[in-house]
Design a protein around this motif. Structure first.
Motif, PDB file in Angstrom:
ATOM      1  N   ASN A  12     -12.988   5.149   3.748  1.00 59.96           N
ATOM      2  CA  ASN A  12     -12.304   3.972   3.014  1.00 59.96           C
ATOM      3  C   ASN A  12     -11.670   4.370   1.474  1.00 59.96           C
ATOM      4  OD1 ASN A  12     -13.386   2.402   5.014  1.00 59.96           O
ATOM      5  ND2 ASN A  12     -15.390   2.459   4.042  1.00 59.96           N
ATOM      6  N   LEU A  13     -11.218   5.424   1.308  1.00 60.33           N
ATOM      7  CA  LEU A  13     -10.332   5.929   0.169  1.00 60.33           C
ATOM      8  C   LEU A  13      -9.472   5.126  -0.235  1.00 60.33           C
ATOM      9  CD1 LEU A  13     -11.218   8.054  -1.969  1.00 60.33           C
ATOM     10  CD2 LEU A  13      -9.527   9.393  -1.101  1.00 60.33           C
ATOM     11  N   THR A  14      -9.343   4.300  -1.276  1.00 61.85           N
ATOM     12  CA  THR A  14      -8.170   3.533  -1.562  1.00 61.85           C
ATOM     13  C   THR A  14      -7.848   3.837  -3.058  1.00 61.85           C
ATOM     14  OG1 THR A  14      -9.147   1.745   0.025  1.00 61.85           O
ATOM     15  CG2 THR A  14      -7.682   1.306  -1.785  1.00 61.85           C
ATOM     16  N   LYS A  15      -6.463   3.746  -3.245  1.00 59.48           N
ATOM     17  CA  LYS A  15      -6.084   4.099  -4.493  1.00 59.48           C
ATOM     18  C   LYS A  15      -4.594   3.159  -4.735  1.00 59.48           C
ATOM     19  CE  LYS A  15      -4.887   5.819  -8.572  1.00 59.48           C
ATOM     20  NZ  LYS A  15      -5.653   5.392  -9.731  1.00 59.48           N
ATOM     21  N   THR A  16      -4.836   2.445  -5.674  1.00 62.30           N
ATOM     22  CA  THR A  16      -3.379   1.732  -5.847  1.00 62.30           C
ATOM     23  C   THR A  16      -3.102   1.916  -7.498  1.00 62.30           C
ATOM     24  OG1 THR A  16      -4.741  -0.187  -6.940  1.00 62.30           O
ATOM     25  CG2 THR A  16      -4.068  -0.451  -4.414  1.00 62.30           C
ATOM     26  N   PHE A  17      -1.687   1.766  -7.522  1.00 56.40           N
ATOM     27  CA  PHE A  17      -1.216   1.898  -8.812  1.00 56.40           C
ATOM     28  C   PHE A  17      -0.503   0.699  -9.263  1.00 56.40           C
ATOM     29  CE2 PHE A  17      -0.537   6.381  -7.025  1.00 56.40           C
ATOM     30  CZ  PHE A  17      -1.166   7.245  -8.004  1.00 56.40           C
ATOM     31  N   PRO A  18      -1.148   0.074 -10.549  1.00 64.16           N
ATOM     32  CA  PRO A  18      -0.622  -1.373 -11.006  1.00 64.16           C
ATOM     33  C   PRO A  18       0.954  -1.111 -11.332  1.00 64.16           C
ATOM     34  CG  PRO A  18      -2.433  -0.622 -12.031  1.00 64.16           C
ATOM     35  CD  PRO A  18      -1.961   0.587 -11.353  1.00 64.16           C
ATOM     36  N   VAL A  19       1.771  -2.083 -11.051  1.00 64.39           N
ATOM     37  CA  VAL A  19       3.109  -1.878 -11.459  1.00 64.39           C
ATOM     38  C   VAL A  19       3.406  -2.627 -12.818  1.00 64.39           C
ATOM     39  CG1 VAL A  19       5.562  -2.619 -10.946  1.00 64.39           C
ATOM     40  CG2 VAL A  19       4.005  -1.724  -8.967  1.00 64.39           C
ATOM     41  N   GLN A  36       0.245   0.186  -2.933  1.00 67.30           N
ATOM     42  CA  GLN A  36      -1.033   0.561  -2.358  1.00 67.30           C
ATOM     43  C   GLN A  36      -0.403   2.163  -1.722  1.00 67.30           C
ATOM     44  OE1 GLN A  36      -2.899  -2.069  -1.791  1.00 67.30           O
ATOM     45  NE2 GLN A  36      -4.352  -0.849  -1.023  1.00 67.30           N
ATOM     46  N   ALA A  37      -1.040   2.997  -2.724  1.00 67.98           N
ATOM     47  CA  ALA A  37      -0.681   4.550  -2.372  1.00 67.98           C
ATOM     48  C   ALA A  37      -1.726   4.951  -1.159  1.00 67.98           C
ATOM     49  CB  ALA A  37      -1.032   5.343  -3.528  1.00 67.98           C
ATOM     50  N   LEU A  38      -2.997   4.585  -1.413  1.00 70.53           N
ATOM     51  CA  LEU A  38      -4.024   4.941  -0.143  1.00 70.53           C
ATOM     52  C   LEU A  38      -4.708   3.828   0.277  1.00 70.53           C
ATOM     53  CD1 LEU A  38      -5.568   8.135  -1.561  1.00 70.53           C
ATOM     54  CD2 LEU A  38      -3.822   7.962   0.030  1.00 70.53           C
ATOM     55  N   THR A  39      -4.710   3.448   1.630  1.00 72.97           N
ATOM     56  CA  THR A  39      -5.934   2.333   1.882  1.00 72.97           C
ATOM     57  C   THR A  39      -6.700   2.980   3.075  1.00 72.97           C
ATOM     58  OG1 THR A  39      -3.584   0.960   1.756  1.00 72.97           O
ATOM     59  CG2 THR A  39      -5.635   0.001   2.873  1.00 72.97           C
ATOM     60  N   ASP A  40      -7.907   2.742   2.530  1.00 74.54           N
ATOM     61  CA  ASP A  40      -9.310   2.881   3.431  1.00 74.54           C
ATOM     62  C   ASP A  40      -8.873   4.281   4.156  1.00 74.54           C
ATOM     63  OD1 ASP A  40     -10.508   0.839   2.752  1.00 74.54           O
ATOM     64  OD2 ASP A  40      -9.360  -0.603   3.966  1.00 74.54           O
ATOM     65  N   VAL A  41      -8.370   5.447   3.715  1.00 74.17           N
ATOM     66  CA  VAL A  41      -8.474   6.674   4.152  1.00 74.17           C
ATOM     67  C   VAL A  41      -9.753   7.065   4.851  1.00 74.17           C
ATOM     68  CG1 VAL A  41      -7.994   9.084   3.885  1.00 74.17           C
ATOM     69  CG2 VAL A  41      -6.167   7.226   3.120  1.00 74.17           C
ATOM     70  N   SER A  57       8.192  10.786   2.924  1.00 76.78           N
ATOM     71  CA  SER A  57       7.934  10.803   1.430  1.00 76.78           C
ATOM     72  C   SER A  57       7.286   9.315   1.004  1.00 76.78           C
ATOM     73  CB  SER A  57       9.347  10.948   0.928  1.00 76.78           C
ATOM     74  OG  SER A  57       9.307  11.107  -0.455  1.00 76.78           O
ATOM     75  N   GLY A  58       6.337   9.373   0.201  1.00 82.89           N
ATOM     76  CA  GLY A  58       5.852   8.036  -0.397  1.00 82.89           C
ATOM     77  C   GLY A  58       4.596   7.680   0.444  1.00 82.89           C
ATOM     78  N   CYS A  59       4.133   8.372   1.542  1.00 85.94           N
ATOM     79  CA  CYS A  59       3.083   7.915   2.283  1.00 85.94           C
ATOM     80  C   CYS A  59       1.772   8.158   1.641  1.00 85.94           C
ATOM     81  CB  CYS A  59       3.284   8.449   3.714  1.00 85.94           C
ATOM     82  SG  CYS A  59       2.741  10.225   3.953  1.00 85.94           S
ATOM     83  N   GLY A  60       1.616   8.963   0.607  1.00 86.59           N
ATOM     84  CA  GLY A  60       0.284   9.156  -0.002  1.00 86.59           C
ATOM     85  C   GLY A  60      -0.284  10.440  -0.082  1.00 86.59           C
ATOM     86  N   LYS A  61       0.455  11.364   0.519  1.00 86.77           N
ATOM     87  CA  LYS A  61      -0.003  12.784   0.804  1.00 86.77           C
ATOM     88  C   LYS A  61      -0.570  13.227  -0.781  1.00 86.77           C
ATOM     89  CE  LYS A  61       3.691  14.457   2.456  1.00 86.77           C
ATOM     90  NZ  LYS A  61       4.852  13.291   2.581  1.00 86.77           N
ATOM     91  N   SER A  62       0.349  13.084  -1.721  1.00 85.68           N
ATOM     92  CA  SER A  62       0.062  13.810  -3.093  1.00 85.68           C
ATOM     93  C   SER A  62      -1.054  13.064  -3.717  1.00 85.68           C
ATOM     94  CB  SER A  62       1.293  13.882  -4.101  1.00 85.68           C
ATOM     95  OG  SER A  62       2.188  14.862  -3.299  1.00 85.68           O
ATOM     96  N   THR A  63      -0.998  11.821  -3.444  1.00 82.33           N
ATOM     97  CA  THR A  63      -2.023  10.955  -4.069  1.00 82.33           C
ATOM     98  C   THR A  63      -3.550  11.268  -3.389  1.00 82.33           C
ATOM     99  OG1 THR A  63      -0.525   9.012  -4.366  1.00 82.33           O
ATOM    100  CG2 THR A  63      -2.909   8.480  -4.460  1.00 82.33           C
ATOM    101  N   TYR A 236       0.694   7.325   7.339  1.00 85.24           N
ATOM    102  CA  TYR A 236       1.843   6.411   7.280  1.00 85.24           C
ATOM    103  C   TYR A 236       1.651   5.310   6.158  1.00 85.24           C
ATOM    104  CZ  TYR A 236       5.503   3.106   8.448  1.00 85.24           C
ATOM    105  OH  TYR A 236       6.750   2.467   8.600  1.00 85.24           O
ATOM    106  N   LEU A 237       2.380   5.058   5.230  1.00 84.52           N
ATOM    107  CA  LEU A 237       2.181   4.154   4.289  1.00 84.52           C
ATOM    108  C   LEU A 237       0.774   4.108   3.473  1.00 84.52           C
ATOM    109  CD1 LEU A 237       4.240   0.730   4.996  1.00 84.52           C
ATOM    110  CD2 LEU A 237       4.245   2.398   3.108  1.00 84.52           C
ATOM    111  N   GLY A 238      -0.077   5.031   3.324  1.00 87.29           N
ATOM    112  CA  GLY A 238      -1.371   5.212   2.839  1.00 87.29           C
ATOM    113  C   GLY A 238      -2.435   5.099   3.716  1.00 87.29           C
ATOM    114  N   ARG A 239      -1.927   5.312   4.889  1.00 82.42           N
ATOM    115  CA  ARG A 239      -3.234   5.247   5.877  1.00 82.42           C
ATOM    116  C   ARG A 239      -3.001   6.674   6.645  1.00 82.42           C
ATOM    117  NH1 ARG A 239      -2.540  -0.984   7.517  1.00 82.42           N
ATOM    118  NH2 ARG A 239      -2.457  -1.681   5.444  1.00 82.42           N
TER     119      ARG A 239
END
Ligand SMILES: Nc1ncnc2c1ncn2[C@@H]1O[C@H](COP(=O)(O)OP(=O)(O)OP(=O)(O)O)[C@@H](O)[C@H]1O
Ligand code: SF4
Ligand SMILES: [Mg+2]
Length: 339
Positions: A12-19, A36-41, A57-63, A236-239
């Motif tokens: 369930n690893l979840t990470k958001t970045f506030p804008v 929503q960079a990572l959602t319940d990984v 790109s942007g799917c959350g790999k580096s995050t 895909y998109l943080g998951r």
């Protein structure tokens, strides 16, 4: 070797970045928006394996990579490393973990002191964690250079005297000085020429086998991932939407996104391509991830349930894990994608 024991278990690893919000939005009382960079990984890394991590790109790999080494704080979820609760580590326990699990970066040059010789860089690494007494350091430096395929005379040279591929080797030697168990390589070779990429990736393969390392290999290039990885996780998109043995992912991808990703890859052997169409439509904004299955706005098989319910990661016969309602036996899906 066959790697089966879990080394790292991610739930369930979840990470958001506030804008950052404008004054007007705040005055209007608009809710705080967040990427929503990572959602319940959900992901298990097995001891001794190379696990490739792929996705647009942007799917959350580096995050994901940065959260695992605690460069980012997760919003929620858990990461177990053996008996360690990684997200709760502090002080010396965290430093010890960061020695055992190390990130190697795309551009080691930016983190190499331009005035320090390679020998000094390596001796410093050996000294910081008391890896070797001073008297043993010269021999260990020579050994490290040999391990990464650099000549002994590299010891007395400065970083700018080396090519990009050689600097990457210096970065790897510095990481190995701390005798890590796990390396996390984020786009390690993306900036290098193709021929040099192969050399550095082959070095990583050799080291992985020789030193029994566990490697997380984050990359755009599916050819490289296929070459180096025992298993592949597709994001895909943080998951995480699919995890499987490399040969299974490439021969019989299950998730419609993986099928589209492989179909779109220009570098792969045409005989291995799937009949699935390449990805159509725009990648949704991570500020506004679709409800239910995040891929539903681009998926040719989407049906009612896909908007209503987020698919969980299911384990199929044969061990492939996939997050898609088409594979849920209880689903009233119109088409099944078993191939
Ligand atoms: N420090 C940050 N602050 C704000 N947003 C961030 C930050 N880091 C990443 N993001 C956002 O989080 C999402 C995931 O980014 P991330 O860098 O993890 O993707 P990626 O899969 O590594 O992409 P790429 O393949 O381009 O390297 C993106 O929408 C990105 O804009
Ligand atoms: S859950 Fe639905 S939308 Fe998502 S990949 Fe499967 S079929 Fe497509
Ligand atoms: Mg990245």
């Amino acid at each position: 070797m066959t790697a089966t024991q879990p080394l790292m278990e991610i739930h369930n690893l979840t990470k958001t970045f506030p804008v950052a919000q404008g004054l007007l939005a705040r005055w209007r009382g608009q809710p705080q928006r967040a990427v929503q960079a990572l959602t319940d990984v959900e992901l298990t890394v097995r001891r001794g394996e190379t696990l490739g991590i792929v996705g647009e790109s942007g799917c959350g790999k580096s995050t994901l990579a940065r959260t695992l080494v605690r460069l980012y704080d997760a919003d929620r979820g858990s990461v177990r490393y053996g008996d360690l609760d990684v997200l709760a580590l502090r002080g010396s326990a965290l430093r010890q973990y960061n020695r055992r699990v190390q990130m190697i970066f795309q551009d080691p040059y930016s983190s190499l002191n331009p005035r320090m010789t390679v020998g000094a860089v390596l001796r410093e690494a050996l000294g910081v964690h008391n890896m070797r007494p001073k008297t043993e350091q010269p021999a260990r430096v020579r050994e490290l250079l040999q391990l990464v395929g650099l000549p002994p005379e590299a010891e007395g040279r400065l970083p700018h005297e080396f090519s990009g591929g050689q600097r990457q080797r210096i970065g790897i030697a510095r990481a190995l000085a701390l005798e890590p168990e796990c390396l996390i390589a984020d786009e390690l070779v993306s900036a290098l020429d193709v021929s040099v990429q192969a050399q550095v990736v082959n070095l990583l393969l050799e080291l992985q086998e020789h030193l029994d390392l566990t490697v997380l290999f984050v990359a755009h290039d599916l050819r490289l991932v296929r070459h180096i990885s025992h298993r592949v996780a597709v994001m895909y998109l943080g998951r995480v939407v699919e995890v499987a043995r490399t040969e299974d992912v490439f021969a019989a991808p299950r998730h419609p996104y993986t099928q589209a990703l492989l179909a779109a890859a220009p570098t792969l052997d045409p005989a291995q391509r799937t009949a699935a169409p390449a990805i159509t439509g725009e990648l949704p904004s991570p500020l506004n991830v679709p409800s239910g299955c995040a891929f539903r706005t681009r998926c040719p098989h989407a049906f009612e349930r896909c908007a209503a319910e987020r698919p969980a990661l299911l384990t199929l016969e044969g061990g492939q894990e996939v997050a898609c309602h088409l594979y849920d036996p209880g689903s009233d899906a119109p088409i099944r994608l078993d191939r």
